[in-house]
Scaffold this motif. Structure first.
Motif, PDB file in Angstrom:
ATOM      1  N   SER A 163      10.814   0.494  61.655  1.00 59.83           N
ATOM      2  CA  SER A 163      11.275   1.884  61.650  1.00 59.83           C
ATOM      3  C   SER A 163      10.161   2.839  62.049  1.00 59.83           C
ATOM      4  CB  SER A 163      11.806   2.244  60.264  1.00 59.83           C
ATOM      5  OG  SER A 163      12.173   3.600  60.200  1.00 59.83           O
ATOM      6  N   VAL A 164       8.955   2.577  61.514  1.00 60.76           N
ATOM      7  CA  VAL A 164       7.811   3.428  61.856  1.00 60.76           C
ATOM      8  C   VAL A 164       7.422   3.253  63.321  1.00 60.76           C
ATOM      9  CG1 VAL A 164       5.344   3.770  61.465  1.00 60.76           C
ATOM     10  CG2 VAL A 164       6.892   3.571  59.520  1.00 60.76           C
ATOM     11  N   VAL A 165       7.307   2.012  63.759  1.00 61.88           N
ATOM     12  CA  VAL A 165       6.862   1.735  65.124  1.00 61.88           C
ATOM     13  C   VAL A 165       7.813   2.359  66.141  1.00 61.88           C
ATOM     14  CG1 VAL A 165       6.490  -0.081  66.834  1.00 61.88           C
ATOM     15  CG2 VAL A 165       5.622  -0.360  64.508  1.00 61.88           C
ATOM     16  N   GLU A 166       9.114   2.269  65.888  1.00 61.64           N
ATOM     17  CA  GLU A 166      10.097   2.832  66.819  1.00 61.64           C
ATOM     18  C   GLU A 166       9.979   4.346  66.919  1.00 61.64           C
ATOM     19  OE1 GLU A 166      13.745   1.233  65.298  1.00 61.64           O
ATOM     20  OE2 GLU A 166      13.727  -0.436  66.736  1.00 61.64           O
ATOM     21  N   GLY A 167       9.376   4.957  65.918  1.00 63.81           N
ATOM     22  CA  GLY A 167       9.170   6.400  65.961  1.00 63.81           C
ATOM     23  C   GLY A 167       7.932   6.812  66.738  1.00 63.81           C
ATOM     24  N   TYR A 168       7.102   5.844  67.142  1.00 57.55           N
ATOM     25  CA  TYR A 168       5.876   6.116  67.902  1.00 57.55           C
ATOM     26  C   TYR A 168       5.863   5.236  69.144  1.00 57.55           C
ATOM     27  CZ  TYR A 168       4.255   8.442  63.653  1.00 57.55           C
ATOM     28  OH  TYR A 168       4.140   9.274  62.571  1.00 57.55           O
ATOM     29  N   ARG A 169       6.533   5.703  70.186  1.00 52.33           N
ATOM     30  CA  ARG A 169       6.699   4.886  71.387  1.00 52.33           C
ATOM     31  C   ARG A 169       5.364   4.561  72.064  1.00 52.33           C
ATOM     32  NH1 ARG A 169      11.506   3.977  73.503  1.00 52.33           N
ATOM     33  NH2 ARG A 169      10.624   3.796  75.584  1.00 52.33           N
ATOM     34  N   ASN A 170       4.340   5.382  71.809  1.00 49.50           N
ATOM     35  CA  ASN A 170       3.048   5.101  72.434  1.00 49.50           C
ATOM     36  C   ASN A 170       2.408   3.825  71.890  1.00 49.50           C
ATOM     37  OD1 ASN A 170       2.498   6.340  69.890  1.00 49.50           O
ATOM     38  ND2 ASN A 170       0.424   6.808  70.568  1.00 49.50           N
ATOM     39  N   LEU A 171       2.985   3.236  70.848  1.00 49.26           N
ATOM     40  CA  LEU A 171       2.478   1.979  70.316  1.00 49.26           C
ATOM     41  C   LEU A 171       2.936   0.770  71.122  1.00 49.26           C
ATOM     42  CD1 LEU A 171       2.911   2.508  66.463  1.00 49.26           C
ATOM     43  CD2 LEU A 171       0.746   2.330  67.717  1.00 49.26           C
ATOM     44  N   TYR A 172       3.984   0.938  71.924  1.00 48.61           N
ATOM     45  CA  TYR A 172       4.496  -0.243  72.634  1.00 48.61           C
ATOM     46  C   TYR A 172       4.965   0.039  74.060  1.00 48.61           C
ATOM     47  CZ  TYR A 172       9.023   1.587  71.003  1.00 48.61           C
ATOM     48  OH  TYR A 172      10.114   2.382  70.738  1.00 48.61           O
ATOM     49  N   LYS A 180      -0.501  -3.182  72.339  1.00 47.49           N
ATOM     50  CA  LYS A 180       0.827  -2.763  72.807  1.00 47.49           C
ATOM     51  C   LYS A 180       1.687  -3.959  73.195  1.00 47.49           C
ATOM     52  CE  LYS A 180      -0.090   1.962  74.347  1.00 47.49           C
ATOM     53  NZ  LYS A 180       0.075   2.936  75.432  1.00 47.49           N
ATOM     54  N   PHE A 181       1.048  -4.948  73.831  1.00 46.20           N
ATOM     55  CA  PHE A 181       1.796  -6.146  74.230  1.00 46.20           C
ATOM     56  C   PHE A 181       2.353  -6.867  73.006  1.00 46.20           C
ATOM     57  CE2 PHE A 181       1.786 -10.769  74.780  1.00 46.20           C
ATOM     58  CZ  PHE A 181       2.731 -10.890  75.784  1.00 46.20           C
TER      59      PHE A 181
END
Length: 562
Positions: free
Chosen positions: A552-561, A536-537
């Motif tokens: 684009s994908v990462v921003e759609g999955y907030r639990n990743l960051y 996450k860091f």
């Protein structure tokens, strides 16, 4: 999680009314070989009248380019922050010391006085420290407050060389970061001597360094003479009960300590009890404590909870207490813990049961042959540890089982297509798992599992079978990985969050789809908290510079960051 530019904030605070200015070429992926290649950076430096910071992160610098940039720096004595992380990807190790030395000479010639030096994520090893020595010993670093050398492959030799360079002249560091460097006991002991002579440290982060209780004890003695410490991170070292006892003796003197991360340090119950006593005897304003995945029994966990929740303001002060991955006991036990800790409690990933305390071997100290005769595998020199080259996955398969390459599993791993995956049917994860266990070397095994998991994950957008198999492979991968730090490193490489030192390393999977599968697994109970936090860091830090389709994908999955 948000990323803050701490050095810019610090500069602004040190110089009220003066807006931080400088040159930032971070994340441009520039390949700077010649003087002409470096011209845009040189021109920007020359055009900046008040160069307080220079950021070259995420580019690759050769010797002629470094010399050209160094020449431009000679005219900027006002430089305070040199952010040179991730700056030598693809360079030969013999190129790095002269390039570092040239940049240092430029700052020395200018008479600059740095407050921050960041060289993280440059795999220069011990030889790179030789290129840094002159700079670290010079007046340029006489006022240095932050030194970041995370993931540099220093090894024991590099740790000793670094300690020698820092000892040459008095230093008043506030922040020292040196995670993932294989420093081990001898490197830690050498740096502990340096810390003893500072007394000014506020943050120390040395996770994933293979340090056992002998090195931890030396560091603990140094902690005691640095009473301003607010953050202490020794995650994924082998502190053990003996190291915990040494740290516990230091805790009463650390009256400003707010954050402790000893996750995945094999503390066991005896170590946790020792820490609990130290925490109870101290008056620190503790806010965050991570003791996750330490084989701690339920009674010892309760002692820790009692120790940190005894003061009346504890619920208001504590923001995060992580005991996940230990034996917490049944629902009644966990309710008591949550009642005492309030919203700060993180008790998931519980490996205990309602009636059993499964971690009962507290009298057994982890094997530490390195402390006596240096004969253990963990204490081998960095040269010995790196004699074996990490193989490409196809080579691993060939050397593990010649017949397996001809099987459906071997065919998929050599050529990861949907058609080859679907030949494995619904038992694909089990078949891949069985196949890969033929690999004996831990580092090769872990790399193979990560690459296989990513090959399957990369197909998950196009194949429902791939999506199912990928989700099944993740817990198997975690279970088979005997070295969490290495699993973390391989995942970071596979997701392109750090660059591989191996020029032959190939990404053979569709990365956006890999992030989608990761998002479905990263919060699961089996997923190790230290790896989750590290991923996450890095994702949050790299988010602004990720490729557009990945971002684009990462921003759609907030639990990743977050």
């Amino acid at each position: 999680m948000f990323s803050f530019d701490l050095s810019s904030i610090s500069t602004a605070l040190l110089h009220p009314g003066r807006q931080a200015s400088g040159v930032d070429f971070s994340g441009k992926s520039l390949k700077l070989n010649t003087e002409d290649d470096a011209k845009p950076i040189v021109d920007a430096i020359n055009a900046c009248p008040d160069l307080q910071y220079l950021t070259l992160t995420g580019n690759t610098l050769g010797i002629p380019a470094a010399k050209a940039i160094a020449k431009a720096l000679e005219n900027h004595p006002e430089l305070k922050s040199a952010r040179f992380s991730d700056m030598f990807t693809g360079r030969m190790k013999t190129e790095i010391p002269p390039a570092l030395a040239a940049l240092g000479d430029g700052m020395i010639q200018a008479g600059a006085r740095l407050s921050e030096l960041d060289l993280s994520d440059n795999a220069f090893g011990p030889i790179g420290v030789e290129g840094l020595a002159k700079l670290l010993q010079s007046e340029v670093c006489s006022e240095l407050q932050e030194l970041r050398l995370n993931n540099n492959g220093l090894g024991i030799t590099g740790g000793k060389l670094l300690a020698k360079a820092l000892s040459a002249s008095p230093k008043k560091l506030k922040v020292f970061i040196a995670g993932r460097n294989r420093l081990e006991n001898d490197g830690a002991k050498a740096l502990a001597v340096v810390f003893q002579n500072m007394g000014t440290l506020e943050e120390i982060a040395m996770p994933q360094n293979g340090i056992y209780h002998v090195g931890i004890s030396a560091l603990s003695d140094a902690f005691q003479v640095n009473p301003r410490l607010t953050c202490l991170n020794l995650n994924d070292n082998t502190i053990g009960p003996k190291g915990a006892a040494a740290i516990a003796r230091a805790l009463p003197k650390l009256k400003q300590l707010k954050s402790i991360n000893f996750g995945d340090c094999l503390l066991k119950s005896a170590g946790a009890i020792a820490l609990a006593k130290g925490l109870k005897d101290s008056s620190m304003p503790l806010q965050s404590l991570d003791l996750s995945h330490n084989e701690i029994g339920k009674d010892a966990c309760m002692e820790v909870v009692d120790a940190i929740s005894s003061s009346p303001d504890s619920k208001d002060r504590l923001t995060r207490v992580t005991l996940a991955g230990n034996s917490l006991g049944g629902a009644a036990n966990k309710k008591v813990m949550k009642d005492k800790l309030g919203a700060a409690a993180e008790l998931s990933d519980d490996e205990g049961s309602d009636d059993e305390d499964e971690y009962v071997s507290d009298s057994e100290e982890p094997s530490e042959g390195s402390d006596d005769d240096g004969s253990s595998e963990d204490s081998a020199t960095e040269d010995a540890q790196h004699m074996d080259t990490v193989l490409d996955i196809s080579d691993m398969l060939k050397t593990s089982d010649a017949h397996a390459v001809e099987s459906n599993v071997g065919e998929f791993l050599l050529k990861p297509t949907i058609q080859n995956l679907e030949k494995l049917g619904s038992d694909g994860a089990v078949l891949i798992d069985t196949h890969l266990q033929a690999i004996k070397k831990p580092e090769n095994l872990i790399q193979a599992y990560v690459e296989a998991t990513c090959c399957v994950s990369g197909l998950s957008d196009q194949s429902p079978v791939a999506a199912v198999v990928a989700r099944q492979l993740y817990p198997l991968m975690v279970q088979r990985a005997s070295l969490q730090w290495l699993l973390t490193n391989e995942l970071l490489k596979a997701l392109q969050l750090i660059k591989s030192e191996d020029k032959a390393y190939r990404v053979r999977w569709y990365i956006p789809a890999c992030y989608k599968v990761l998002a479905s697994q990263i919060e699961e109970a089996y997923f190790p908290a230290p790896i989750r936090e590290t991923l996450k860091f890095f994702i949050s830090t790299k988010l602004p510079v990720l490729e557009a389709d990945v971002k684009s994908v990462v921003e759609g999955y907030r639990n990743l960051y977050t």
